[in-house]
Write an enzyme that holds these catalytic residues in place. Structure first.
Site, PDB file in Angstrom:
ATOM      1  N   GLY A 233      45.883  72.215 -42.992  1.00  0.00           N
ATOM      2  CA  GLY A 233      47.209  72.780 -43.224  1.00  0.00           C
ATOM      3  C   GLY A 233      47.616  73.967 -42.373  1.00  0.00           C
ATOM      4  CD  GLU A 271      39.872  67.045 -45.520  1.00  0.00           C
ATOM      5  OE1 GLU A 271      41.072  67.059 -45.833  1.00  0.00           O
ATOM      6  OE2 GLU A 271      39.048  66.350 -46.098  1.00  0.00           O
ATOM      7  N   PRO A 272      41.107  70.636 -40.635  1.00  0.00           N
ATOM      8  CG  PRO A 272      40.326  71.906 -38.844  1.00  0.00           C
ATOM      9  CD  PRO A 272      39.913  71.351 -40.173  1.00  0.00           C
ATOM     10  N   GLY A 273      43.920  69.386 -38.827  1.00  0.00           N
ATOM     11  CA  GLY A 273      44.410  68.322 -37.955  1.00  0.00           C
ATOM     12  C   GLY A 273      45.272  68.951 -36.877  1.00  0.00           C
ATOM     13  NE  ARG A 274      51.139  70.879 -38.540  1.00  0.00           N
ATOM     14  CZ  ARG A 274      52.087  69.953 -38.692  1.00  0.00           C
ATOM     15  NH1 ARG A 274      52.846  69.638 -37.670  1.00  0.00           N
ATOM     16  NH2 ARG A 274      52.274  69.353 -39.856  1.00  0.00           N
ATOM     17  NE  ARG A 314      55.423  67.112 -36.436  1.00  0.00           N
ATOM     18  CZ  ARG A 314      55.904  68.339 -36.475  1.00  0.00           C
ATOM     19  NH1 ARG A 314      56.446  68.879 -35.403  1.00  0.00           N
ATOM     20  NH2 ARG A 314      55.861  69.031 -37.582  1.00  0.00           N
ATOM     21  CB  CYS A 344      70.740  52.346 -30.629  1.00  0.00           C
ATOM     22  SG  CYS A 344      70.525  51.576 -29.035  1.00  0.00           S
ATOM     23  CD  GLU A 345      68.583  55.579 -35.844  1.00  0.00           C
ATOM     24  OE1 GLU A 345      68.968  56.480 -36.606  1.00  0.00           O
ATOM     25  OE2 GLU A 345      67.896  54.624 -36.203  1.00  0.00           O
TER      26      GLU A 345
HETATM   27  C1  LIG Z   1      43.882  65.132 -46.898  1.00  0.00           C
HETATM   28  C2  LIG Z   1      44.350  65.820 -45.669  1.00  0.00           C
HETATM   29  N1  LIG Z   1      43.484  66.615 -45.024  1.00  0.00           N
HETATM   30  C3  LIG Z   1      43.849  67.247 -43.880  1.00  0.00           C
HETATM   31  C4  LIG Z   1      45.117  67.115 -43.367  1.00  0.00           C
HETATM   32  C5  LIG Z   1      45.430  67.841 -42.109  1.00  0.00           C
HETATM   33  O1  LIG Z   1      46.444  68.738 -42.242  1.00  0.00           O
HETATM   34  P1  LIG Z   1      46.896  69.610 -41.009  1.00  0.00           P
HETATM   35  O2  LIG Z   1      47.201  68.692 -39.900  1.00  0.00           O
HETATM   36  O3  LIG Z   1      48.109  70.301 -41.518  1.00  0.00           O
HETATM   37  O4  LIG Z   1      45.792  70.551 -40.700  1.00  0.00           O
HETATM   38  C6  LIG Z   1      46.059  66.312 -44.026  1.00  0.00           C
HETATM   39  C7  LIG Z   1      47.463  66.232 -43.564  1.00  0.00           C
HETATM   40  O5  LIG Z   1      48.290  67.024 -44.012  1.00  0.00           O
HETATM   41  C8  LIG Z   1      45.661  65.638 -45.201  1.00  0.00           C
HETATM   42  O6  LIG Z   1      46.502  64.838 -45.835  1.00  0.00           O
HETATM   43  N1  LIG Z   2      53.260  64.006 -40.029  1.00  0.00           N
HETATM   44  C1  LIG Z   2      53.396  65.364 -40.457  1.00  0.00           C
HETATM   45  C2  LIG Z   2      52.139  65.899 -41.033  1.00  0.00           C
HETATM   46  C3  LIG Z   2      51.599  65.036 -42.090  1.00  0.00           C
HETATM   47  C4  LIG Z   2      50.456  65.638 -42.734  1.00  0.00           C
HETATM   48  C5  LIG Z   2      49.554  64.569 -43.269  1.00  0.00           C
HETATM   49  N2  LIG Z   2      49.110  64.817 -44.589  1.00  0.00           N
HETATM   50  C6  LIG Z   2      53.927  66.257 -39.360  1.00  0.00           C
HETATM   51  O1  LIG Z   2      54.171  65.815 -38.291  1.00  0.00           O
HETATM   52  O2  LIG Z   2      54.140  67.405 -39.528  1.00  0.00           O
END
Ligand SMILES: Cc1ncc(COP(=O)(O)O)c(C=O)c1O
Ligand SMILES: N[C@@H](CCCC[NH3+])C(=O)O
Length: 414
Positions: A233, A271-274, A314, A344-345
């Protein structure tokens, strides 16, 4: 003299006489060689970010949320850097396996997992994050040994876009605080289950650290477990005016809350993603049209590029803000433009207002901070093939995902 590009660009980038390089590769050259739209990724930034998270977490576990950039080459980098991986479908599980992840370095998520996905995860020894009683019924029927965590909805509201908020009462994810004790009891008594502990994830693109503390406080009421996964998050800056907490600030706050509220010596995961991938990536486009429209309250200059909502959803989904530059005139003063896609939007607007220096057809335009949830949500709207991914490092450009072809589009017809 080369200068460092704005802090929105990957660290491994520079601007020399207005020309942008990414990982030592000239951006205009990349566009010429691979075509546009193109996702260009600074590989060193991916590794640097992974190391920053690992160093901050110490003994704790860093799990890459693969949904942010579900690409084998990206996953392979994180596998090599010693991260674990979270997958949210059978497809993401297959990508993680292909990248070399094994056993309990994989976590399976999902609020609507199929019996097949659960079995595939159990068969490779992945940990399973149990989200609902149907997961438990399916795993009971399967009877295969599995390490499990229980996802709890802590009932906190964080400050982010409603579509990416997940920890509030009423979220579709996880067990409520009221349901969790029953799930815990069932899993403690299931012969196949090895209950490690609890999982929470309160939302994405979060700047404020306080809601995480409140969430940890809430799950602490559910008992004492050896392991806690506090989810992802952490926000990133899409525009220069935003200042999210640093990795070190975020991780030390998480560890402090966990130590104080859950006790010493717990196995902690995040659990970082972004925040692992966003700033390592940029998207390159070719300008195809420049159109001035006179309106009563002023002129609007539309800069139409060869991509849009098919390669970056996004802005349309979340009103997400982006910046842009022309790759050979970075830093030049410009006039306000609206960058629009080719779809086309009318809502296919990438950037509502950005100053660009005399844009014209053939120019290459770059949008930074597109390494997360951009490739991940690309689609074929208007029959547009999805762009390739190129890793840039020390002046070498390496194609890691090829551009889709029109044949790929036909391939969907049976
Ligand atoms: C279960 C879970 N873990 C981790 C993440 C990664 O979140 P973020 O990309 O905001 O770090 C997400 C997406 O929000 C998620 O659904
Ligand atoms: N798709 C979203 C994040 C989703 C997070 C997944 N749980 C975004 O671009 O910000």
């Amino acid at each position: 003299m080369p200068t460092t590009a704005s802090h929105l660009y990957p660290q491994a980038s520079a601007v020399d006489d207005g020309r942008l390089t990414i990982g030592g590769c000239d951006a205009a050259e990349l566009a010429r060689e691979f075509g546009t739209p193109l996702y260009a990724i600074a590989e060193d930034d991916l590794r640097g970010r992974a190391r920053e998270f690992r160093a901050a977490m110490g003994d704790g576990e860093v799990i890459f949320a693969s949904k942010a950039f579900p690409c084998t080459a990206v996953l392979r980098v994180f596998e090599e850097e010693g991260l674990s991986v979270d997958v949210a479908s059978g497809g993401e599980l297959a990508l993680a396996r292909k990248a070399g992840f094994q056993g309990d370095r994989i976590l399976l998520h999902g609020n609507a997992k199929s019996a097949r996905e659960l079995e595939a995860a159990a068969d490779v020894g992945a940990r399973i994050v149990v989200d609902n009683f149907d997961d438990i019924d399916k795993l009971d029927a399967l009877g295969k040994p599995a390490g499990v965590l229980i996802r709890v909805t802590p009932g906190v509201v964080a400050d982010t876009h409603a579509a990416i908020l997940t920890g509030h009462a009423g979220s579709k994810f996880g067990f409520s605080l009221a349901q969790a004790p029953r799930a815990i009891e069932r899993l403690q008594n299931a012969a196949w289950a090895d209950l490690h502990g609890l999982h929470m994830h309160i939302g994405s693109q979060l700047f404020d650290l306080e809601p995480w503390r409140l969430a940890v406080e809430a799950i602490a009421t559910l008992g004492d477990f050896p392991a806690y996964d506090l989810g992802g998050g952490l926000a990133v800056a899409y525009t220069p005016d935003r200042r999210p907490p640093s990795v070190a600030e975020y991780v030390s706050a998480m560890i402090a809350s966990a130590t104080e509220l859950l006790g010493e010596g717990k196995r902690l995961s995040i659990e970082p993603g972004r925040s692992l991938t966003a700033s390592s990536g940029v998207t390159l486009y070719t300008v195809e049209s420049v159109k001035d429209v006179d309106l009563p309250d002023g002129n609007v200059r539309f800069v139409g590029v060869d991509g849009g909502m098919s390669d970056n959803l996004r802005p349309m989904l979340y009103d997400a803000p982006y910046q842009a530059d022309l790759v050979d005139r970075v830093g030049a003063t410009g006039t306000p433009c609206t960058v629009v896609g080719k779809h086309c939007e009318s809502g296919d607007v990438l950037i509502r207002e950005i100053a660009l220096h005399e844009p014209k057809p053939g120019d290459v335009l770059v949008t930074p901070v597109t390494g997360a949830y951009v490739y991940a949500m690309a689609n074929n709207y208007n029959g547009v093939p999805r762009p390739p991914v190129v890793f840039c490092k020390d002046g070498d450009a390496r194609l890691v995902v090829r551009r889709e072809t029109f044949e790929d589009l036909h391939g969907r017809d049976v």
